[in-house]
Design an enzyme around this catalytic site. Structure first.
Site, short mmCIF file in Angstrom:
data_model
loop_
_atom_site.label_atom_id
_atom_site.label_comp_id
_atom_site.label_asym_id
_atom_site.label_seq_id
_atom_site.Cartn_x
_atom_site.Cartn_y
_atom_site.Cartn_z
CG HIS A 131 -1.70 -0.29 -4.84
ND1 HIS A 131 -2.22 0.97 -4.76
CD2 HIS A 131 -2.18 -0.97 -3.76
CE1 HIS A 131 -2.98 1.05 -3.68
NE2 HIS A 131 -2.98 -0.10 -3.07
CG ASN A 170 -2.95 3.52 -0.56
OD1 ASN A 170 -4.15 3.74 -0.63
ND2 ASN A 170 -2.45 2.30 -0.63
CB SER A 192 -0.89 0.03 1.24
OG SER A 192 -1.82 -1.01 1.21
CD GLU A 206 -1.06 3.84 -7.35
OE1 GLU A 206 -1.42 3.25 -6.33
OE2 GLU A 206 -0.83 5.06 -7.38
#
Ligand code: NAD
Length: 287
Positions: free
Chosen positions: A141, A191, A120, A153
Site C-alpha cells: 500500500h 485505511n 486501499s 504499508e
C-alpha cells in the site's frame, strides 16, 4: 539481485507514481491500462511530474526526463507482462475489476513472478484466492504521491510466503523506500482509520457543522496534521474513497462504514478532487 523488469497495472493516480518512481530508480517498467488515451495522459503526467520534481530538487543531479520515460513501455496489451519479474497492480478499487486482472496476470506471468496489490482496502487473502499462487501475493500500500513518500504499508495475506515478503522488501529498498509489515484485514491499519475519519468529516459538511476549510484547519492547527481530512480526500480521489469505504462496509458488514450520502452525490457529479479539478476545493490543473 536487482529486480530489473517491473510490470505496473493501472495508470491512474497511483500507477503513474509507481511507474515514475521505478523508472527513476533505473527499473524497466511495463505500464498497462485499458486505453491509449489513458496511457497518453499518464505519459504527459509523468513527464510533468519529473520536471516539477527537478524544479524543487535543484541541487540534485537530475537525469534527463526523456531518459527516464524511455524506461517505461506504455501498453494496453497484458501480454508484455510475461517478461515482468514483479508486478504492482494499481487498478480501480473494485473487486470485480481486480479479480479479472489477477486471473489474467496469473495466466500470463511466469509462476515465480510476485504480484503486489496496491489496494486501499481489499483483503490480500481474497486477492490471493483469484490466483493459483497465493503464496506470491502481497499487499504493498503505497502512499500518494508515490515518489515523495518513503514508507509503504506492507500486508501479509494468509498464504503470503516469507520469500515473497523479502522479495517485496528488496524491491522497496531499490525504490528508496521501506515497509511496515502488518497482517491482513480489510483496510489494513491505515485505511480502517483514515476512511472512517474522512467519511465522518464529510458527514460534518453534510450536517453543516462547519465549513470545509474550518474542518481542515482544526486538524492542521489543533492536531498539527500536515493536511486536513477533506484535503486528503481530494488528493486520494473521492471515487477511490467511496469504493474503499464500500469495500470496508461489505467486508465487515458493519454500519459504521456506511458511505456518507454527500460523498456518493459528489462522485455521481464527477467531483473526484484533484484529478478532476474539483472536489471539496477547486484546482487549477486537473491531472
Ligand atoms: P485511479 O482511478 O486514478 O486509476 C485506476 C486506473 O486503473 C485507471 O486508469 C483505470 O483505467 C485502470 N484500470 C481499470 N481497469 C483496468 C484493467 N482491467 N487493467 C488495467 N488498468 C485498469 O485510481 P488510483 O487512485 O490510482 O487507485 C488505484 C489503486 O490504488 C486502487 O486500488 C486504490 O484503492 C489504491 N490506492 C490509492 C491511493 C490514492 O491515494 N489514490 C493510495 C493508495 C492506494
Amino acid at each position: 539481485m536487482k529486480i530489473q523488469v517491473v510490470g505496473v497495472v493501472g495508470a491512474g493516480v497511483m500507477g503513474i507514481g509507481v511507474a515514475q518512481n521505478l523508472a527513476q530508480t533505473s527499473h524497466q517498467v511495463i505500464l498497462v491500462d485499458i486505453s491509449e488515451e489513458i496511457l497518453d495522459k499518464a505519459k504527459k503526467e509523468i513527464k510533468n511530474n519529473i520536471r516539477f520534481q527537478g524544479f524543487f530538487n535543484k541541487n540534485e543531479k537530475a537525469e534527463n526526463p526523456d531518459n527516464i520515460l524511455h524506461r517505461i513501455k506504455f501498453s494496453t496489451n497484458y501480454k508484455f507482462l510475461e517478461s515482468a519479474e514483479f508486478v504492482i497492480e494499481n487498478a480501480t478499487e473494485k473487486w470485480d475489476i481486480k479479480k479479472e486482472i489477477y486471473a489474467q496476470l496469473d495466466a500470463i506471468c511466469p509462476p515465480e513472478t510476485v504480484f503486489a496489490a496496491n489496494t486501499s482496502a481489499i483483503s490480500i487473502t481474497r486477492i490471493g484466492s483469484a490466483t493459483k499462487r497465493a503464496d506470491k501475493i502481497i499487499g504493498m500500500h503505497f502512499m500518494n504521491p508515490v515518489p515523495m513518500k518513503p514508507m509503504v504499508e506492507m500486508i501479509r495475506g494468509y498464504h503470503t510466503s516469507d520469500e515473497t515478503i523479502s522479495t517485496a522488501k528488496e524491491l522497496l529498498a531499490q525504490m528508496g523506500k521501506e515497509g511496515i509489515l502488518v497482517n491482513d484485514s480489510p483496510g489494513f491499519v491505515s485505511n480502517r482509520v483514515l476512511m472512517l475519519t474522512i467519511n465522518e468529516a464529510i458527514f460534518l459538511i453534510q450536517d453543516q457543522v462547519a465549513s470545509v476549510s474550518e474542518v481542515d484547519r482544526i486538524f492542521k492547527t489543533c492536531f498539527g496534521h500536515k493536511m486536513g481530512p477533506l484535503e486528503t480526500a481530494d488528493l486520494i480521489g473521492l471515487d477511490t474513497i467511496l469504493f474503499s469505504i464500500e469495500v470496508l462496509y461489505e467486508s465487515f458488514n458493519d454500519s459504521k462504514y456506511r458511505p456518507c450520502p454527500l460523498l456518493k452525490k459528489m462522485v455521481d457529479a464527477g467531483l473526484y478532487g484533484r484529478k478532476s479539478g474539483q472536489g471539496f476545493y477547486t484546482y487549477n490543473r486537473a491531472i
